[in-house]
Structures are given as structure tokens and as C-alpha cells.
Write a protein that holds these residues in place. Sequence first.
Motif, mmCIF file in Angstrom:
data_model
loop_
_atom_site.group_PDB
_atom_site.id
_atom_site.type_symbol
_atom_site.label_atom_id
_atom_site.label_comp_id
_atom_site.label_asym_id
_atom_site.label_seq_id
_atom_site.Cartn_x
_atom_site.Cartn_y
_atom_site.Cartn_z
ATOM 1 N N GLN A 13 -112.671 -10.993 -59.806
ATOM 2 C CA GLN A 13 -113.430 -9.786 -59.482
ATOM 3 C C GLN A 13 -113.621 -8.904 -60.717
ATOM 4 O O GLN A 13 -114.702 -8.356 -60.929
ATOM 5 N N SER A 14 -112.583 -8.794 -61.522
ATOM 6 C CA SER A 14 -112.654 -7.971 -62.731
ATOM 7 C C SER A 14 -113.689 -8.513 -63.706
ATOM 8 O O SER A 14 -114.430 -7.750 -64.330
ATOM 9 N N GLN A 15 -113.740 -9.826 -63.846
ATOM 10 C CA GLN A 15 -114.709 -10.433 -64.760
ATOM 11 C C GLN A 15 -116.135 -10.186 -64.286
ATOM 12 O O GLN A 15 -117.018 -9.862 -65.089
ATOM 13 N N ILE A 16 -116.365 -10.313 -62.986
ATOM 14 C CA ILE A 16 -117.699 -10.073 -62.431
ATOM 15 C C ILE A 16 -118.103 -8.617 -62.629
ATOM 16 O O ILE A 16 -119.222 -8.317 -63.055
ATOM 17 N N ARG A 17 -117.174 -7.699 -62.361
ATOM 18 C CA ARG A 17 -117.464 -6.270 -62.520
ATOM 19 C C ARG A 17 -117.719 -5.932 -63.986
ATOM 20 O O ARG A 17 -118.592 -5.121 -64.289
ATOM 21 N N ARG A 18 -116.948 -6.546 -64.881
ATOM 22 C CA ARG A 18 -117.116 -6.296 -66.307
ATOM 23 C C ARG A 18 -118.514 -6.697 -66.762
ATOM 24 O O ARG A 18 -119.188 -5.960 -67.482
ATOM 25 N N LEU A 19 -118.968 -7.860 -66.317
ATOM 26 C CA LEU A 19 -120.308 -8.319 -66.688
ATOM 27 C C LEU A 19 -121.385 -7.398 -66.107
ATOM 28 O O LEU A 19 -122.357 -7.065 -66.786
ATOM 29 N N ARG A 20 -121.197 -6.997 -64.857
ATOM 30 C CA ARG A 20 -122.170 -6.103 -64.226
ATOM 31 C C ARG A 20 -122.225 -4.767 -64.949
ATOM 32 O O ARG A 20 -123.308 -4.239 -65.214
ATOM 33 N N ASN A 21 -121.062 -4.221 -65.292
ATOM 34 C CA ASN A 21 -121.014 -2.955 -66.026
ATOM 35 C C ASN A 21 -121.683 -3.089 -67.381
ATOM 36 O O ASN A 21 -122.399 -2.190 -67.826
ATOM 37 N N ARG A 22 -121.450 -4.214 -68.058
ATOM 38 C CA ARG A 22 -122.026 -4.426 -69.381
ATOM 39 C C ARG A 22 -123.550 -4.491 -69.308
ATOM 40 O O ARG A 22 -124.249 -3.925 -70.143
ATOM 41 N N ILE A 23 -124.065 -5.174 -68.273
ATOM 42 C CA ILE A 23 -125.516 -5.267 -68.086
ATOM 43 C C ILE A 23 -126.108 -3.880 -67.850
ATOM 44 O O ILE A 23 -127.115 -3.506 -68.465
ATOM 45 N N ASN A 24 -125.495 -3.106 -66.949
ATOM 46 C CA ASN A 24 -126.002 -1.765 -66.642
ATOM 47 C C ASN A 24 -125.954 -0.852 -67.852
ATOM 48 O O ASN A 24 -126.877 -0.078 -68.100
ATOM 49 N N LYS A 25 -124.863 -0.939 -68.615
ATOM 50 C CA LYS A 25 -124.716 -0.091 -69.792
ATOM 51 C C LYS A 25 -125.749 -0.454 -70.852
ATOM 52 O O LYS A 25 -126.308 0.422 -71.518
ATOM 53 N N THR A 26 -126.030 -1.738 -71.009
ATOM 54 C CA THR A 26 -127.026 -2.185 -71.980
ATOM 55 C C THR A 26 -128.413 -1.687 -71.586
ATOM 56 O O THR A 26 -129.168 -1.208 -72.441
ATOM 57 N N LYS A 27 -128.761 -1.780 -70.301
ATOM 58 C CA LYS A 27 -130.051 -1.272 -69.827
ATOM 59 C C LYS A 27 -130.176 0.219 -70.119
ATOM 60 O O LYS A 27 -131.233 0.697 -70.545
ATOM 61 N N MET A 28 -129.093 0.953 -69.870
ATOM 62 C CA MET A 28 -129.101 2.388 -70.099
ATOM 63 C C MET A 28 -129.296 2.696 -71.585
ATOM 64 O O MET A 28 -130.116 3.540 -71.950
ATOM 65 N N LYS A 29 -128.573 1.996 -72.443
ATOM 66 C CA LYS A 29 -128.686 2.238 -73.875
ATOM 67 C C LYS A 29 -130.086 1.927 -74.378
ATOM 68 O O LYS A 29 -130.617 2.643 -75.233
ATOM 69 N N ASN A 30 -130.702 0.855 -73.866
ATOM 70 C CA ASN A 30 -132.058 0.507 -74.270
ATOM 71 C C ASN A 30 -133.053 1.579 -73.833
ATOM 72 O O ASN A 30 -133.970 1.924 -74.579
ATOM 73 N N ALA A 31 -132.875 2.115 -72.632
ATOM 74 C CA ALA A 31 -133.762 3.170 -72.139
ATOM 75 C C ALA A 31 -133.626 4.423 -72.996
ATOM 76 O O ALA A 31 -134.635 5.061 -73.352
ATOM 77 N N ILE A 32 -132.397 4.759 -73.363
ATOM 78 C CA ILE A 32 -132.154 5.934 -74.203
ATOM 79 C C ILE A 32 -132.758 5.714 -75.593
ATOM 80 O O ILE A 32 -133.362 6.614 -76.177
#
Length: 90
Positions: A13-32
Motif C-alpha cells: 500500500q505504501s509503494q502504491i501511495r508513494r507512486l500516486r503522490n509522486r505523480i500528483n506532485k509532478t503534475k503540480m510542479k509542471n503546472a506551476i
Amino acid sequence: MANHKSAEKRNRQSQIRRLRNRINKTKMKNAIRKVNEAVEAGSAEEAKVALQAAIPVIAKTASKGTIHRRNGSRKISRLSKRVNKLEATA
């Protein structure tokens, strides 16, 4: 290494959440980054469009718990401030 069945599940579960968080954070950084690039280029219209696209991405990242909600609000506020300042000078 996990030794118990519950610890193995927690690890998965931690690995799945880590990947999901990383994807969301990357999208946010690209938008910024798109907003910042438009502001640095001096294009008020592009910056405004990029900001309108970035705000929901940042809000969603904060609502999912990837970043703290106040961190998300601060990012939105500072980006808005930069874009408004650019529009005022243009």
C-alpha cells in the motif's frame, strides 16, 4: 523486509501511495512551472490561462494529502499575486 502478512500488505500500500503522490506532485510542479515561465516571458494572457489551469491541480494535490492544505493555498496565493502584478503593469 516485512515478516508478517499485514506488514507485507502495508508495504504494498505504501509503494502504491508513494507512486500516486509522486505523480500528483509532478503534475503540480509542471503546472506551476508553466505559470512561472509565462510570467517571466511577460505574457499576461498566457500567465492567466496557465494560472486557471494550475489552481485546480494544486487544490487537488492538497485535498489528496500529498501536500498540506495550507501549502496548497500559499502556492495558489503567491502565483495569483504574481499574475495580478504582471497584469497591472501590462
